[in-house]
Design a protein around this motif. Structure first.
Motif, PDB file in Angstrom:
ATOM      1  N   ASP A  15       1.230   9.347  38.903  1.00  0.00           N
ATOM      2  CA  ASP A  15       1.862  10.661  38.989  1.00  0.00           C
ATOM      3  C   ASP A  15       3.251  10.463  39.594  1.00  0.00           C
ATOM      4  OD1 ASP A  15       2.761  13.201  39.680  1.00  0.00           O
ATOM      5  OD2 ASP A  15       0.779  13.898  40.293  1.00  0.00           O
ATOM      6  N   LYS A  17       5.818  12.871  38.878  1.00  0.00           N
ATOM      7  CA  LYS A  17       6.544  14.105  38.575  1.00  0.00           C
ATOM      8  C   LYS A  17       7.568  14.411  39.666  1.00  0.00           C
ATOM      9  CE  LYS A  17       2.857  17.148  40.208  1.00  0.00           C
ATOM     10  NZ  LYS A  17       1.647  16.378  40.099  1.00  0.00           N
ATOM     11  N   TYR A  18       8.640  15.127  39.265  1.00  0.00           N
ATOM     12  CA  TYR A  18       9.714  15.553  40.161  1.00  0.00           C
ATOM     13  C   TYR A  18      10.393  14.386  40.873  1.00  0.00           C
ATOM     14  CZ  TYR A  18       7.904  20.244  39.460  1.00  0.00           C
ATOM     15  OH  TYR A  18       7.495  21.423  38.895  1.00  0.00           O
ATOM     16  N   ASP A  43       1.487  11.350  34.576  1.00  0.00           N
ATOM     17  CA  ASP A  43       2.221  12.604  34.748  1.00  0.00           C
ATOM     18  C   ASP A  43       3.672  12.243  35.050  1.00  0.00           C
ATOM     19  OD1 ASP A  43       3.317  15.059  35.361  1.00  0.00           O
ATOM     20  OD2 ASP A  43       1.572  15.727  36.529  1.00  0.00           O
ATOM     21  N   ILE A  44       4.511  12.417  34.063  1.00  0.00           N
ATOM     22  CA  ILE A  44       5.934  12.119  34.177  1.00  0.00           C
ATOM     23  C   ILE A  44       6.737  13.407  33.983  1.00  0.00           C
ATOM     24  CG2 ILE A  44       6.231  11.474  31.753  1.00  0.00           C
ATOM     25  CD1 ILE A  44       7.919   9.075  32.836  1.00  0.00           C
ATOM     26  N   SER A  45       6.078  14.533  34.284  1.00  0.00           N
ATOM     27  CA  SER A  45       6.690  15.842  34.073  1.00  0.00           C
ATOM     28  C   SER A  45       7.835  16.093  35.047  1.00  0.00           C
ATOM     29  CB  SER A  45       5.636  16.939  34.209  1.00  0.00           C
ATOM     30  OG  SER A  45       5.068  16.947  35.501  1.00  0.00           O
ATOM     31  N   ALA A  46       8.702  17.037  34.644  1.00  0.00           N
ATOM     32  CA  ALA A  46       9.837  17.475  35.463  1.00  0.00           C
ATOM     33  C   ALA A  46      10.746  16.307  35.856  1.00  0.00           C
ATOM     34  CB  ALA A  46       9.348  18.230  36.700  1.00  0.00           C
ATOM     35  N   ASN A  47      10.900  15.355  34.972  1.00  0.00           N
ATOM     36  CA  ASN A  47      11.805  14.227  35.190  1.00  0.00           C
ATOM     37  C   ASN A  47      12.956  14.216  34.199  1.00  0.00           C
ATOM     38  OD1 ASN A  47      11.057  12.252  37.384  1.00  0.00           O
ATOM     39  ND2 ASN A  47       9.066  12.640  36.458  1.00  0.00           N
ATOM     40  N   ASN A  69       1.407  14.059  30.583  1.00  0.00           N
ATOM     41  CA  ASN A  69       2.142  15.283  30.865  1.00  0.00           C
ATOM     42  C   ASN A  69       3.630  14.957  30.921  1.00  0.00           C
ATOM     43  OD1 ASN A  69       3.252  17.678  31.760  1.00  0.00           O
ATOM     44  ND2 ASN A  69       1.888  17.893  33.515  1.00  0.00           N
ATOM     45  N   SER A  71       5.803  17.743  30.610  1.00  0.00           N
ATOM     46  CA  SER A  71       6.324  19.108  30.616  1.00  0.00           C
ATOM     47  C   SER A  71       7.641  19.191  31.386  1.00  0.00           C
ATOM     48  CB  SER A  71       5.291  20.080  31.191  1.00  0.00           C
ATOM     49  OG  SER A  71       4.964  19.741  32.512  1.00  0.00           O
ATOM     50  N   SER A  72       8.369  20.273  31.120  1.00  0.00           N
ATOM     51  CA  SER A  72       9.697  20.439  31.697  1.00  0.00           C
ATOM     52  C   SER A  72       9.844  21.815  32.305  1.00  0.00           C
ATOM     53  CB  SER A  72      10.756  20.258  30.611  1.00  0.00           C
ATOM     54  OG  SER A  72      12.039  20.535  31.114  1.00  0.00           O
TER      55      SER A  72
END
Length: 186
Positions: A15, A17-18, A43-47, A69, A71-72
């Motif tokens: 994880d 993310k961010y 989870d590599i979201s919001a990167n 994941n 997602s943005s």
């Protein structure tokens, strides 16, 4: 590096993310593609990894990956149709079961590529909310190939302006769906 740790310890879940990785950081993370063979959850979201980051990810050896994941929540470096096609054509993602691309303007072309992917046949849950398409446009982009047998689909925030002319019989990708999210139809 994190990749070396992943290969030595047979990392199963990551994880990040961010973390403001962007395309460059994602490229560095997956620089040694074989280091990720055991990874099952990412989870590599919001990167804001962009299409370049997706390309780096799809070149990695992710044969065990089941949940992804990307997602943005930021308008910069969003994924477009090219990223949808790249993910759909990635043999390394053949065992993927859940794909979350919420918040990216994939358009009808990008979503249709995922729904008819020859590589993502194990995909069961797909979240493409805010893809900047309509159900009618999506149906128009679908080919004659058998769709991925999804059981859960999030198409939230679709443009519903042209649904009166829509023939849902042509939406073959909905046949296997048991959980459907169409929230915020505009």
């Amino acid at each position: 590096t994190l990749a070396r740790l992943a290969s030595r310890r047979a990392l199963r879940s990551l994880d990040v993310k961010y973390n403001d990785l962007g395309p460059k950081g994602t490229g560095a993370l997956f620089e040694s593609p074989d280091d990720w063979r055991a990874l099952r959850v990412l989870d590599i979201s919001a990167n804001e990894i962009g299409d370049e980051g997706v390309d780096a990810l799809t070149r990695a050896s992710l044969g065990e990956l089941r949940w992804l994941n990307i997602s943005s929540n930021d308008p910069k470096r969003q994924l477009g149709p090219a990223a949808g096609r790249a993910l759909a054509q990635a043999p390394a993602l053949a065992r993927l079961e859940t794909l979350i691309l919420h918040g990216h303007p994939l358009g009808a072309e990008g979503v249709a590529a995922l729904l008819h992917s020859p590589c993502l046949r194990g995909l069961r849950r797909l979240n493409v909310g805010f893809a900047e398409t309509s159900l009618a446009a999506l149906v128009a982009h679908l080919g004659a190939d058998e769709p991925v047998p999804l059981v859960e689909l999030n198409l939230g925030n679709l443009d519903a302006s042209d649904t009166k002319r829509l023939d849902l019989k042509k939406a073959r990708f909905l046949r296997t769906v048991r959980v459907l999210n169409l929230d915020s139809l505009d």
